[in-house]
Design an enzyme around this catalytic site. Structure first.
Site, PDB file in Angstrom:
ATOM      1  N   HIS A  48      59.017   4.883 -29.478  1.00 50.73           N
ATOM      2  CA  HIS A  48      58.260   4.842 -30.733  1.00 50.73           C
ATOM      3  C   HIS A  48      58.828   3.759 -31.636  1.00 50.73           C
ATOM      4  CE1 HIS A  48      57.581   9.496 -30.247  1.00 50.73           C
ATOM      5  NE2 HIS A  48      57.002   8.789 -29.289  1.00 50.73           N
TER       6      HIS A  48
HETATM    7  C1  LIG Z   1      56.316   5.650 -22.228  1.00 49.65           C
HETATM    8  C2  LIG Z   1      55.737   5.914 -23.592  1.00 49.65           C
HETATM    9  C3  LIG Z   1      55.333   7.196 -23.933  1.00 49.65           C
HETATM   10  C4  LIG Z   1      54.802   7.448 -25.192  1.00 49.65           C
HETATM   11  N1  LIG Z   1      54.307   8.693 -25.464  1.00 49.65           N
HETATM   12  C5  LIG Z   1      53.674   8.900 -26.642  1.00 49.65           C
HETATM   13  C6  LIG Z   1      52.998  10.122 -26.888  1.00 49.65           C
HETATM   14  O1  LIG Z   1      52.911  10.991 -26.020  1.00 49.65           O
HETATM   15  N2  LIG Z   1      52.425  10.298 -28.118  1.00 49.65           N
HETATM   16  C7  LIG Z   1      52.496   9.345 -29.093  1.00 49.65           C
HETATM   17  O2  LIG Z   1      52.015   9.600 -30.207  1.00 49.65           O
HETATM   18  N3  LIG Z   1      53.092   8.167 -28.860  1.00 49.65           N
HETATM   19  C8  LIG Z   1      53.649   7.907 -27.650  1.00 49.65           C
HETATM   20  N4  LIG Z   1      54.185   6.690 -27.384  1.00 49.65           N
HETATM   21  C9  LIG Z   1      54.147   5.670 -28.437  1.00 49.65           C
HETATM   22  C10 LIG Z   1      52.764   5.067 -28.620  1.00 49.65           C
HETATM   23  O3  LIG Z   1      52.137   4.832 -27.377  1.00 49.65           O
HETATM   24  C11 LIG Z   1      52.916   3.781 -29.402  1.00 49.65           C
HETATM   25  O4  LIG Z   1      53.561   4.096 -30.603  1.00 49.65           O
HETATM   26  C12 LIG Z   1      51.594   3.117 -29.698  1.00 49.65           C
HETATM   27  O5  LIG Z   1      50.901   2.781 -28.526  1.00 49.65           O
HETATM   28  C13 LIG Z   1      51.837   1.857 -30.521  1.00 49.65           C
HETATM   29  O6  LIG Z   1      50.586   1.371 -30.920  1.00 49.65           O
HETATM   30  P1  LIG Z   1      50.456  -0.112 -31.452  1.00 49.65           P
HETATM   31  O7  LIG Z   1      49.020  -0.367 -31.693  1.00 49.65           O
HETATM   32  O8  LIG Z   1      51.412  -0.303 -32.547  1.00 49.65           O
HETATM   33  O9  LIG Z   1      50.979  -1.036 -30.256  1.00 49.65           O
HETATM   34  P2  LIG Z   1      50.691  -0.975 -28.712  1.00 49.65           P
HETATM   35  O10 LIG Z   1      49.894   0.206 -28.330  1.00 49.65           O
HETATM   36  O11 LIG Z   1      52.011  -1.157 -28.067  1.00 49.65           O
HETATM   37  O12 LIG Z   1      49.785  -2.254 -28.471  1.00 49.65           O
HETATM   38  C14 LIG Z   1      50.221  -3.540 -28.760  1.00 49.65           C
HETATM   39  C15 LIG Z   1      49.604  -4.490 -27.749  1.00 49.65           C
HETATM   40  O13 LIG Z   1      49.748  -5.818 -28.247  1.00 49.65           O
HETATM   41  C16 LIG Z   1      50.014  -6.687 -27.179  1.00 49.65           C
HETATM   42  N5  LIG Z   1      50.668  -7.895 -27.704  1.00 49.65           N
HETATM   43  C17 LIG Z   1      51.955  -8.047 -28.081  1.00 49.65           C
HETATM   44  N6  LIG Z   1      52.168  -9.321 -28.488  1.00 49.65           N
HETATM   45  C18 LIG Z   1      50.996  -9.968 -28.366  1.00 49.65           C
HETATM   46  C19 LIG Z   1      50.595 -11.305 -28.617  1.00 49.65           C
HETATM   47  N7  LIG Z   1      51.449 -12.228 -29.083  1.00 49.65           N
HETATM   48  N8  LIG Z   1      49.319 -11.656 -28.339  1.00 49.65           N
HETATM   49  C20 LIG Z   1      48.420 -10.747 -27.866  1.00 49.65           C
HETATM   50  N9  LIG Z   1      48.772  -9.456 -27.615  1.00 49.65           N
HETATM   51  C21 LIG Z   1      50.040  -9.067 -27.872  1.00 49.65           C
HETATM   52  C22 LIG Z   1      50.892  -5.863 -26.267  1.00 49.65           C
HETATM   53  O14 LIG Z   1      50.851  -6.375 -24.952  1.00 49.65           O
HETATM   54  C23 LIG Z   1      50.298  -4.471 -26.399  1.00 49.65           C
HETATM   55  O15 LIG Z   1      49.372  -4.195 -25.378  1.00 49.65           O
HETATM   56  C24 LIG Z   1      54.715   6.402 -26.130  1.00 49.65           C
HETATM   57  C25 LIG Z   1      55.104   5.119 -25.794  1.00 49.65           C
HETATM   58  C26 LIG Z   1      55.601   4.860 -24.520  1.00 49.65           C
HETATM   59  C27 LIG Z   1      56.003   3.478 -24.164  1.00 49.65           C
END
Ligand SMILES: Cc1cc2nc3c(=O)[nH]c(=O)nc-3n(C[C@H](O)[C@H](O)[C@H](O)COP(=O)(O)OP(=O)(O)OC[C@H]3O[C@@H](n4cnc5c(N)ncnc54)[C@H](O)[C@@H]3O)c2cc1C
Length: 646
Positions: free
Chosen positions: A583
């Site tokens: 997270h």
């Molecule tokens: C193994 C695991 C288990 C988890 N389990 C849970 C759970 O059960 N419940 C829960 O609430 N949370 C869980 N989480 C956390 C949750 O999935 C994340 O907090 C959430 O997905 C983050 O959302 P976000 O939109 O911030 O980023 P992300 O979902 O990480 O998306 C960001 C995306 O941006 C892309 N990116 C990065 N840099 C660039 C760039 N320069 N150009 C273009 N694209 C880019 C990345 O490749 C990525 O796909 C878990 C995380 C993991 C890794």
């Protein structure tokens, strides 16, 4: 680390003891893995090897001036154990670098001819069945040359935040382009095999960590981002967190309508409790142990349906489309409505002219041959949703100079406390997270920790199980099917920071604060009692100096003192124990004024027209619960603000 060991056990078991890392081609795979790392990392690794290769390394580690190659096997084990527990932080870091890679490969990689990893049968691991054939439902744009495009809105990142914003804007009739750095893998690609899926679906091929390796950082990097690999837990933030965000950061309007946004997202991703009605043995530990101790526990709401615990490999993508990731929900909606998706596309910078956003420049890499194409996309609005590690990196590369940018990084640091049970647990099977306990969520005011469980497959178990010597390590691995890993997930107060390396990539610094260490240790102490109450025969931690402790269900408190003392003595200096984070939050935080934050209440970057952030990086402080649902609700809310300004 994994030497050939004599054994009088029969058949497969004897082969297991005799199997050295070198016989599984581990050195070559390790070298290939390192070859993909940046030059600085490779240089550091070479320096480490030259220290242990030299006679001074021998002097340092075992008090004798002999090089590692000339040491006897017993001396080598002594040297490695000394490295793991050295007072020199760099040596502990070096040990972790070698151990984590070697053991992960040894327990997860297939044989060179493609047959399954030969260690699996003896540890009772059966890989999930092959995924059913499912057609690909998204159709990313093929990029075969440098190009320029125009659109109304660019969304950077396709995870929890990006997916929701893209769909909501497309629904409102806007032209949207989604740029995703990772690749597009869908149901029929999800084999559930760690060695294959980790590099495809995770940030930095699964090797992301803090600069000093002291916290292993798991984050998705593929279409769907974290929602493709996560464990489906779907919580709303506790009331006290919402109040903290409203009261301390000038966000008095934050909570207004938040419940409506939560409800909309919950409906689209099908959050339900039905899924959690069939806990696997790991989750039952929380239910049994907490019931016996009179502790709080509840079922976890999840965004998965009709899962029936078929495989347990959700961390490597759901082959049955039961997990409602953004890939199968919001990104489907967005692209059905005409949004364009470009994958393997890393945004280099946002184009800003005189305080107004005009688009982005990005690089698309063809994964089949490494050929790169430059693309420039013009748009008056850009939404950054690249996650807490990469969103600040993009803004820093784009010349945003707000001093808060990259600061206030929260990780919800996690330590595991393991219980060994007589009956098989097989932590790799069944629905991953179905039970949690908030017994200690207020251990320190509004701060404290949650108990949850983590799924663990052989590579991850291999990486984290303590190593004292080759024999004791393999003996622990033989118990893998009987181990339940409970996690202590701390709501952190102190924060870390993202800066850029010389290639413009994020560097993560996150020193554990005194409070976080205290909570992690308290969690390890009480978690062990939950295990014992649930019937564990032995409990342990993941310290480099192993702490394993025989227990019984009604063990008197007096006897626990020795274990509690063991936890405190081992401490939590960097790389003395395994600490994870799945997270990552903060780094572009929302605040009612520019002094405290990077974006305003409408997710707009202070002082830049048309530039928004809508992902975990917006969190004003750590959410104190698994963040996905809140990220999605914030992104849903942000979409309305963006539309209002169009
Ligand atoms: C193994 C695991 C288990 C988890 N389990 C849970 C759970 O059960 N419940 C829960 O609430 N949370 C869980 N989480 C956390 C949750 O999935 C994340 O907090 C959430 O997905 C983050 O959302 P976000 O939109 O911030 O980023 P992300 O979902 O990480 O998306 C960001 C995306 O941006 C892309 N990116 C990065 N840099 C660039 C760039 N320069 N150009 C273009 N694209 C880019 C990345 O490749 C990525 O796909 C878990 C995380 C993991 C890794």
């Amino acid at each position: 680390l994994i030497p050939r060991l004599a054994s009088d056990s029969p058949g497969e078991l004897e082969e297991f003891w005799l199997r050295a890392a070198s016989t599984l081609n581990v050195p070559q795979i390790l070298a290939d893995t390192l070859a993909r790392e940046p030059p600085e990392t490779r240089r550091e690794f070479r320096q480490l090897l030259s220290i242990i290769r030299g006679r001074s390394g021998g002097l340092l580690l075992i008090g004798r001036p002999i090089s590692f190659q000339k040491m006897s096997p017993a001396q080598r084990e002594q040297a490695l154990f000394a490295m793991a527990n050295s007072n020199i932080a760099k040596l502990r870091q070096g040990f972790q670098a070698i151990k984590r890679l070697t053991t992960f490969i040894f327990y997860s990689a297939p044989l060179p001819d493609g047959r399954d990893n030969p260690n699996w049968p003896v540890i009772s691991f059966a890989p999930p069945p092959p995924p059913p054939a499912t057609p690909k439902r998204l159709h990313p744009l093929a990029i075969t040359h440098d190009m320029k495009l125009d659109t109304d809105v660019i969304v950077v990142g396709s995870g929890a935040g990006g997916g929701v914003v893209a769909a909501e804007l497309a629904k409102a009739g806007k032209s949207v382009i989604i740029l995703e750095k990772g690749g597009y893998y869908s149901e029929s690609d999800f084999t559930g095999r760690e060695a294959e899926m980790m590099p495809k679906l995770y940030l930095k091929r699964g090797l992301q960590s803090t600069r000093d390796l002291s916290v292993m950082l798991l984050a998705g990097s593929c279409v769907g981002g974290g929602t493709t690999v996560n464990w489906s837990t779907s919580f709303r933030i506790p009331d006290e967190v919402r109040l903290e965000w409203e009261n301390s950061l000038g966000l008095s309007d934050f909570g207004k309508d938040l419940d409506t946004h939560y409800a909309s997202v919950e409906e689209r991703i099908g959050v339900n409790l039905e899924h959690s009605k069939t806990p696997n043995p790991s989750n039952l530990v929380i239910e049994r142990g907490c019931t016996k101790l009179g502790y709080h526990w509840e079922m976890i709401p999840a965004n998965a349906n009709h899962c029936e615990g078929r495989c347990g490999a959700c961390g490597y993508g759901c082959p049955y489309s039961t997990k409602q990731s953004t890939m199968v929900t919001y990104l489907q909606d967005a692209t059905d409505l005409g949004a364009r998706l470009i994958v393997n596309c890393s945004v280099d910078r946002v184009l800003i002219e005189r305080g107004t956003t005009t688009g982005v420049s990005a690089t698309v890499t063809d994964p089949t041959n490494g050929v790169r194409y430059n693309i420039t996309i013009h748009a008056p609005r850009v939404v950054i949703a690249a996650g807490s590690l990469h969103s600040p990196a993009i803004l820093l590369r784009s010349g945003i100079r707000n001093p808060n940018l990259g600061r206030n990084l929260w990780l919800h640091p996690v330590a595991a406390v393991i219980g060994f049970y007589e009956d098989p647990i097989r932590s790799w099977e069944g629905s991953l997270q179905t039970r949690y306990s908030d017994q200690f969520a207020h251990a320190d005011g509004d701060y404290g920790f949650k108990f949850e469980v983590a799924p663990a497959h052989p590579g991850l178990i291999g990486m984290t199980v303590p190593w004292e010597n080759g024999r004791s390590y393999k003996a622990l691995m033989l118990d893998a099917a009987h181990v339940a890993p409970m996690i202590v997930l701390v709501r952190d107060r102190n924060s870390g920071r993202i800066t850029l390396d010389r290639h413009g990539e994020p560097i993560v610094d996150y020193p554990l604060g005194t409070y976080e260490k205290r909570m992690l240790m308290l969690g390890m102490q009480h978690g062990a009692r939950v295990h014992a109450a649930a019937g564990a025969l032995r409990v342990g931690t993941l310290h480099s100096r192993p702490l394993l402790f025989d227990t019984s269900p009604d063990m008197p408190e007096e006897r626990w003192k020795k274990y509690d003392q063991g936890v405190i003595e081992r401490g939590l200096q960097p790389n003395r124990s395994i600490i994870f984070s799945a997270h990552q939050m903060g780094t572009c935080r929302m605040a009612g004024n520019m002094r405290q934050g990077v974006i305003n209440n409408d997710n707009l970057v202070w002082d830049v027209r048309g530039l928004y952030v809508a992902d975990a990086s917006t969190f004003p402080t750590a959410s104190g619960c698994n963040p996905m649902l809140t990220i999605m609700a914030i992104a849903h809310r942000a979409a309305q603000a963006i539309l209002a300004g169009m």
